[in-house]
Scaffold this active site. Structure first.
Site, short mmCIF file in Angstrom:
data_model
loop_
_atom_site.label_atom_id
_atom_site.label_comp_id
_atom_site.label_asym_id
_atom_site.label_seq_id
_atom_site.Cartn_x
_atom_site.Cartn_y
_atom_site.Cartn_z
N ASP A 148 46.30 24.72 42.91
CA ASP A 148 46.01 25.65 41.83
C ASP A 148 47.16 25.67 40.84
O ASP A 148 48.32 25.90 41.22
CB ASP A 148 45.75 27.06 42.38
CG ASP A 148 45.02 27.93 41.36
OD1 ASP A 148 44.37 27.37 40.44
OD2 ASP A 148 45.11 29.16 41.47
N HIS A 155 48.80 34.53 30.58
CA HIS A 155 48.75 35.08 31.95
C HIS A 155 50.16 35.10 32.56
O HIS A 155 50.59 36.09 33.14
CB HIS A 155 47.81 34.21 32.79
CG HIS A 155 47.80 34.54 34.26
ND1 HIS A 155 47.11 35.61 34.77
CD2 HIS A 155 48.40 33.92 35.32
CE1 HIS A 155 47.29 35.65 36.10
NE2 HIS A 155 48.06 34.63 36.44
N GLU A 219 40.74 36.08 39.95
CA GLU A 219 41.30 35.26 38.88
C GLU A 219 40.22 34.32 38.39
O GLU A 219 39.65 33.56 39.16
CB GLU A 219 42.53 34.47 39.36
CG GLU A 219 43.72 35.39 39.63
CD GLU A 219 45.04 34.67 39.95
OE1 GLU A 219 46.10 35.29 39.76
OE2 GLU A 219 44.99 33.51 40.39
N GLU A 221 38.91 31.20 36.76
CA GLU A 221 39.46 29.86 36.54
C GLU A 221 38.33 28.84 36.46
O GLU A 221 37.23 29.06 36.95
CB GLU A 221 40.39 29.47 37.71
CG GLU A 221 41.48 30.49 37.99
CD GLU A 221 42.57 29.99 38.93
OE1 GLU A 221 42.67 28.77 39.12
OE2 GLU A 221 43.31 30.84 39.46
N ASP A 253 39.99 32.59 42.25
CA ASP A 253 41.16 32.52 43.12
C ASP A 253 41.51 33.96 43.50
O ASP A 253 42.46 34.55 42.98
CB ASP A 253 42.29 31.84 42.33
CG ASP A 253 43.57 31.73 43.13
OD1 ASP A 253 43.50 31.65 44.36
OD2 ASP A 253 44.65 31.71 42.50
N GLN A 260 51.11 38.97 47.83
CA GLN A 260 51.66 37.83 47.09
C GLN A 260 53.04 38.14 46.49
O GLN A 260 53.96 37.33 46.58
CB GLN A 260 50.67 37.44 45.99
CG GLN A 260 51.06 36.17 45.23
CD GLN A 260 50.19 35.96 43.99
OE1 GLN A 260 49.07 36.46 43.91
NE2 GLN A 260 50.71 35.24 43.02
N LYS A 272 46.86 34.52 48.96
CA LYS A 272 45.82 33.70 48.32
C LYS A 272 44.90 33.03 49.35
O LYS A 272 43.74 32.79 49.07
CB LYS A 272 46.47 32.57 47.51
CG LYS A 272 47.38 33.02 46.39
CD LYS A 272 46.61 33.29 45.12
CE LYS A 272 47.55 33.33 43.92
NZ LYS A 272 46.82 33.68 42.69
N THR A 379 44.54 31.13 36.02
CA THR A 379 43.79 32.18 35.33
C THR A 379 43.70 31.90 33.83
O THR A 379 44.72 31.72 33.17
CB THR A 379 44.49 33.53 35.57
OG1 THR A 379 44.77 33.66 36.96
CG2 THR A 379 43.64 34.70 35.11
MN MN Z 1 45.18 31.19 40.46
#
Ligand code: MN
Length: 456
Positions: A148, A155, A219, A221, A253, A260, A272, A379
């Site tokens: 990722d 972002h 998120e 994406e 995501d 995190q 994640k 993102t």
């Molecule tokens: Mn992500």
């Protein structure tokens, strides 16, 4: 005519004899033909989405209603995963797309074999064309590895400010497409509920605790699926990068930002890896050709990309004209049959790096990619308020609650909330094509330790 230039499969004048594919708002007109794997009455098969239906391509091949390279391409799929198809030469994939487009077109194919096949498909349509609502979608391929990226400057800067960093944008951001290695084993297809993870984090009193995570977020994406891979030690040059993508899907995501932000010494980990969701239909490289746009220009004063991350083609056509949305539906809204609230409206053009640059950078040290590997964009947030593509940004990291209707507000996702991602490639001259949906509902955290677990 070839796979890398516009051809009859993109012709905006062409319609399908499958009526629902001609509706203005459909994600799946004749010009799209995305691939997916589905289950119907206990049988797994694969095919393309067309309007509100699915054409069973495996059955088509078994009945010899495809010929030449199209038949050979379709026969490459063994089992329940599309990896072998995805790894074929672009010319073979083009042959299959060309045949499917001819067979599903409203016009009678000029090729005699296809004209006869089209008649048979219409006669057998009850078996070969299934209602999309009546099939259960599965992951389209085996995803061996998931990377990722973090390619939206907006972002990244907003998060840097939330964390109180003196330099909200890391020094490397404008020099290379930043990424972390994600967890492939917990990727699930759209519709799979996401269970709130338990984990370790610092609570609001500053205590380190373990329990159901707070600050659960989505998120929005886009993610590329690798078609043909590369051998270990053989990097892929930027001019060849596009030919290594089979297609693209939506990616959520899911992120437990409490976990995190506490654990990320070496990068994201348990915040994640509890689950990521993708949409089931792979929109192909060739279907997206009409929507190629220039890469976003770098701001004056930004460093030039190093030569291996620069190419004239990538600058001119490395981007995509794709609008993206996120919707939040609370449990209350679902009970009342309300669609929920659109909370994000963004565009892929906001990314600082192209997918070609991501793939080229990924392989620049010799790392080998394999067919089915997933490369997330990060993102897709833009500069405006409406283009913030996760709750953390929308609420200024929980400082500004979001009103979601019926007197409820959110600073993070609550149990029962559903997130749905959507995207559409569109411009003035082509028929718009969509990605379908990537949806998931949040379920309460499981008891920990799991009382079902036994040590025997
Ligand atoms: Mn992500």
């Amino acid at each position: 005519m070839s796979h890398s230039e516009l051809n009859t499969t993109h012709d905006p004048r062409r319609q399908s004899w499958v009526e629902s594919a001609n509706a203005a708002e459909t994600d799946f007109p004749l010009q799209n033909l995305p691939y997916g794997v589905f289950e119907h009455e206990g049988q797994v098969s694969w095919g393309v989405a067309i309007g509100s239906q699915v054409l069973d391509v495996r059955a088509l091949a078994n009945l010899h209603l495809l010929h030449s390279d199209a038949w050979v391409a379709a026969q490459s799929v063994q089992g329940h995963e599309l990896n072998a198809l995805m790894g074929l030469e672009p010319a073979m994939l083009h042959a299959l797309r060309l045949s499917l487009s001819a067979l599903l077109g409203a016009d009678t194919p000029s090729d005699e074999f296809n004209a006869s096949s089209q008649k048979k498909i219409k006669r057998l349509s009850k078996v070969l064309l299934l209602e999309r609502d009546a099939v259960q979608m599965r992951l389209p391929c085996a995803i061996g590895d998931y990377t990722d990226f973090l390619t939206s400057q907006y972002h990244t800067e907003r998060h840097g400010r939330f964390k109180g960093l003196a330099e909200p944008l890391p020094a490397a951001f404008k020099h290379l497409p930043v990424a972390y290695h994600g967890r492939a084993s917990s990727i699930r297809v759209s519709g799979t509920p996401v269970v709130r993870p338990n984990g370790q984090y610092k609570d609001s009193a500053g205590q380190v605790v373990f329990g159901p995570s707070t600050m659960l977020d989505f998120e929005l994406e886009l993610a590329g699926l690798v078609g043909r891979g590369n051998a270990l030690g053989q990097p892929i040059a930027l001019d060849h990068a596009q030919a290594h993508f089979f297609g693209w899907v939506l990616l959520n995501d899911w992120s437990a930002k409490s976990i995190q932000w506490w654990e990320s010494v070496l990068g994201p980990f348990l915040g994640k890896s509890f689950m990521s969701s993708i949409s089931p239909w792979i929109v192909t490289q060739e279907a997206l050709l009409p929507f190629r746009i220039p890469q976003q220009a770098r701001a004056a004063g930004d460093p030039r990309a190093l030569p291996y991350l620069q190419s004239a083609w990538d600058r001119a056509q490395g981007g995509f004209d794709i609008e993206m949305q996120a919707w939040l539906q609370t449990a209350t809204q679902r009970a009342l049959g309300e669609p929920g609230l659109q909370i994000t409206q963004t565009h892929l053009k906001h990314l600082y790096w192209t997918f070609g640059q991501m793939l080229t950078h990924h392989t620049s040290n010799g790392c080998n990619l394999r067919s089915g590997d997933l490369l997330g964009s990060g993102t897709v947030s833009g500069p405006t308020d409406e283009s913030r593509a996760c709750i953390t940004e929308i609420t200024h990291a929980a400082k500004v609650p979001l009103a979601v209707g019926h007197g409820e507000t959110r600073i993070d996702l609550q149990d029962g909330d559903a997130i749905t991602l959507k995207a559409k490639a569109k411009n003035a001259t082509a028929v718009s094509i969509g990605f379908g949906e990537c949806t998931g509902v949040v379920l309460a955290a499981a008891a920990y330790p799991n009382p079902q677990e036994s040590l025997t």
